[in-house]
Design a protein around this motif. Sequence first.
Motif, PDB file in Angstrom:
ATOM      1  N   LEU A 127     -39.700   4.576  -1.536  1.00 33.31           N
ATOM      2  CA  LEU A 127     -39.581   5.548  -2.622  1.00 33.31           C
ATOM      3  C   LEU A 127     -39.758   4.811  -3.941  1.00 33.31           C
ATOM      4  N   ASP A 128     -40.800   5.168  -4.672  1.00 37.92           N
ATOM      5  CA  ASP A 128     -41.036   4.590  -6.005  1.00 37.92           C
ATOM      6  C   ASP A 128     -40.787   5.673  -7.048  1.00 37.92           C
ATOM      7  N   LYS A 129     -39.743   5.463  -7.876  1.00 36.20           N
ATOM      8  CA  LYS A 129     -39.412   6.407  -8.947  1.00 36.20           C
ATOM      9  C   LYS A 129     -39.773   5.752 -10.272  1.00 36.20           C
ATOM     10  N   ASP A 130     -41.028   5.856 -10.627  1.00 32.98           N
ATOM     11  CA  ASP A 130     -41.440   5.211 -11.861  1.00 32.98           C
ATOM     12  C   ASP A 130     -42.144   6.170 -12.803  1.00 32.98           C
ATOM     13  N   GLY A 131     -42.011   7.442 -12.531  1.00 36.33           N
ATOM     14  CA  GLY A 131     -42.678   8.434 -13.362  1.00 36.33           C
ATOM     15  C   GLY A 131     -41.798   8.984 -14.454  1.00 36.33           C
ATOM     16  N   GLN A 132     -42.322   9.974 -15.132  1.00 37.19           N
ATOM     17  CA  GLN A 132     -41.633  10.620 -16.245  1.00 37.19           C
ATOM     18  C   GLN A 132     -40.450  11.436 -15.728  1.00 37.19           C
ATOM     19  N   LYS A 133     -39.356  11.394 -16.495  1.00 34.17           N
ATOM     20  CA  LYS A 133     -38.163  12.178 -16.161  1.00 34.17           C
ATOM     21  C   LYS A 133     -38.478  13.659 -16.300  1.00 34.17           C
ATOM     22  N   LEU A 134     -37.902  14.455 -15.398  1.00 36.42           N
ATOM     23  CA  LEU A 134     -38.059  15.909 -15.475  1.00 36.42           C
ATOM     24  C   LEU A 134     -37.046  16.462 -16.468  1.00 36.42           C
ATOM     25  N   ASN A 135     -37.177  17.722 -16.830  1.00 36.20           N
ATOM     26  CA  ASN A 135     -36.205  18.354 -17.724  1.00 36.20           C
ATOM     27  C   ASN A 135     -34.841  18.361 -17.064  1.00 36.20           C
ATOM     28  N   ASP A 136     -33.798  18.408 -17.902  1.00 35.58           N
ATOM     29  CA  ASP A 136     -32.426  18.410 -17.374  1.00 35.58           C
ATOM     30  C   ASP A 136     -32.243  19.473 -16.301  1.00 35.58           C
ATOM     31  N   GLY A 137     -31.677  19.053 -15.195  1.00 34.37           N
ATOM     32  CA  GLY A 137     -31.376  19.994 -14.118  1.00 34.37           C
ATOM     33  C   GLY A 137     -32.528  20.260 -13.176  1.00 34.37           C
ATOM     34  N   GLN A 138     -33.718  19.805 -13.511  1.00 29.37           N
ATOM     35  CA  GLN A 138     -34.863  20.053 -12.632  1.00 29.37           C
ATOM     36  C   GLN A 138     -35.001  18.926 -11.615  1.00 29.37           C
TER      37      GLN A 138
END
Length: 195
Positions: A127-138
């Motif tokens: 799992l690579d989490k290197d992208g843009q953050k989603l809106n709060d709660g999404q």
Amino acid sequence: MSIRFLPFLLFFTFALSSCDVDQTQEGELPEVDVDVDTEPGQAPAYDVDWVDVEVNTTTRMVEVPNVTVEMVEEPVEVPVLDVEWPDEYGDAEETTFMVEADVDQEASLEIEEIYTTGNRMIVLARLDKDGQKLNDGQMMRVSDQVVVNAPDMDVRYYIVGDRPAGITNSRYRYISDRSEIADMMANGQSIYSRD
């Protein structure tokens, strides 16, 4: 009282006070045979007030994730492995090995390798989490799958990466790197590798 009795009274008082008394026999109470009709007794009863517990509900504001997963069908290239298993493993059937995670940022999840140790299948993903953050709660769901014709055996799933928050991400074991399960895979044979 007359004076004539006075010498007699003095003599009697002196005689009693100067005597020595020794007990010569034990005393005992008389035996009594009593036939009495009785009713059974009763222990005292007590009313003890202890803790009363009442269960109620109340409304409180708590932050919970607002997960919106929209499932759409799209054509996706899925690896399909046709493995020749030795006869002692029994019949093989098409089995889909799938990993998925709910994340709060753009990420990718890929099955890197599948091993067999003879009695167990080990599915290793990253799992690579290197992208843009989603809106709060999404949240968004990422997944990968590989189809293998495999006999019925124990399957263990491991994902290299940090476990995202959320209950849906508890189905798999997250590890920091593949060295944590190197011993388990040492005697295994790779039947799939993404490379």
